[in-house]
Design an enzyme around this catalytic site. Sequence first.
Site, short mmCIF file in Angstrom:
data_model
loop_
_atom_site.label_atom_id
_atom_site.label_comp_id
_atom_site.label_asym_id
_atom_site.label_seq_id
_atom_site.Cartn_x
_atom_site.Cartn_y
_atom_site.Cartn_z
N ASP B 91 0.84 -1.20 0.00
CA ASP B 91 0.00 0.00 0.00
C ASP B 91 0.88 1.25 0.00
O ASP B 91 1.83 1.35 0.77
CB ASP B 91 -0.91 -0.01 1.24
N ILE B 92 0.56 2.20 -0.88
CA ILE B 92 1.34 3.45 -0.96
C ILE B 92 1.08 4.28 0.30
O ILE B 92 -0.08 4.49 0.68
CB ILE B 92 0.97 4.25 -2.22
N GLU B 134 -4.97 2.46 -3.92
CA GLU B 134 -3.51 2.56 -3.93
C GLU B 134 -2.89 1.29 -3.36
O GLU B 134 -1.79 1.28 -2.87
CB GLU B 134 -3.05 3.79 -3.15
#
Lengths: 261, 241
Positions: B91-92, B134
């Site tokens: 996950d960003i 994301e």
Amino acid sequence: MSDSASTKRATVLAVTSGKGGVGKTFMSANLAASLAARGRRVLVLDADLGLANLDVILNLFPKVTLHDVFTGKVQLEDAILPAPGGFSVLLAGSGLVEYSRLTPEVREQLLRIIETLAPRYDHILIDTGAGISDVVLYAVSLADEVLVLVTPEPTSMTDAYATIKVLATQQGRREIRLVVNQVGRLGEGRTIRGQLQLVVDRFVTPMLPGGEKAPTLELTGEVPLDSSVREAVQKRQLLIEMAPGCAATRAIEATAAKLAP
Amino acid sequence: MHPSQPDTADSPTLRLAPAMQLLQQSGRELPDRRAVGQVVWLQAVLDGLCELSSRDPLTGLANRREFELVLASEIDRVARAGEPALMLMIDIDHFKSINDTHGHPVGDLVLKAVAQTLKECIRPMDKVARFGGEEFAMILPNCPPSFGQAVAERVRKKVESCSVTIAPGQQVGVTVSLGGAFAPQWVRSSAPLWIDRADQQLYRAKTEGRNRACLEQPTVSLVSAEEKGLLFGTSKFADLP
């Protein structure tokens, strides 16, 4: 019952316990005989590949075992033996040390055995080894239902709980059958189920993915301490044949009735 | 099949316009028009549509649908062969603030850049997908448990080391958090359970400060003194057998 069953698959039930010496093999054999007495086609698969003793309990001296099937010496069909009590067995023999590790070969063989035999029986009982090794967990994962055998001893309860915890968290089991063996008085099984359920609710359920159903323990049977049990094991006979009508026999028959209503 | 003929009640024809439009929009080479209506042409249209429905349009990675297919076959493979397989959920970090500060087009640039970096991290047998928003997911077949942390760490560092050019002379850095779990080794394992285990580790990586990789530790079978205490209906843990 058996003719309608011929079109469907056997219910595969794994019998496991965590702790050894709680009567797993004894229970598998006598449950199988009780199910057979109810008109069901039953096979017991001895999946205690390292230290099998279903042959000892049943007083059989097998010429062919799973070992010969694994090595390709005999066909699967030729290793299925009739047992006293009217059911069939696939025996591991006690020399399968090289298969007591979960190799890809053991995986594939056990999977193939279940897939091949499931259409021919109403019930397949998998008698697993003690502990929660990967062979035991794999054998349990082959089954539709799992039965955890426990006695009122604290060590047995702890190991049964550890087994239930692993099955719920790693295999997504949500319904687990519990049979309490060697109870001092009837009703003790309910207490033990209640204790185990309490700890499961408190510690295991919060570990599971959100929104998932909580694991439930179903008390499928409780079998009282009975001197006939020891005698049957000593004589290497099925309890339900040696002592029909004794308290333990009646309890095992009641358990079988729940498995095959 | 005569797709060029008008649709009548007697001879229903295929309505191909929407499909052709989608294929055209995706920038794919269209099946040879000279073969319109022939099986080989129709097969090419179907292949094109399958390809479209398994890709994420923005990043070009596999989408969640494709990922779940791969997951199912990997679970079956692991149950039979027993080889370990690692799933990473990625996950960003602080993606919302990138969007809020620089706008959504920059957010898209960051998503594409991270996707490209992840693609460069994997072996041909691995699969990386955009799982949603994301969040990305990776399956690494035949990854020994002892390598898991190093593999996840390598992905993390690779993302950390590249910056995304959002305008001439203007760059933003980006980091990811990773959560990992190895495949269940059993028959009848469920994909949602595996995903959830990796997700729990991702959550841990986020709460422990982000830009880090957390892998599931195999401690689940231990029974604590607290559990034993409740099991035997006593709080005197020390006195227990």
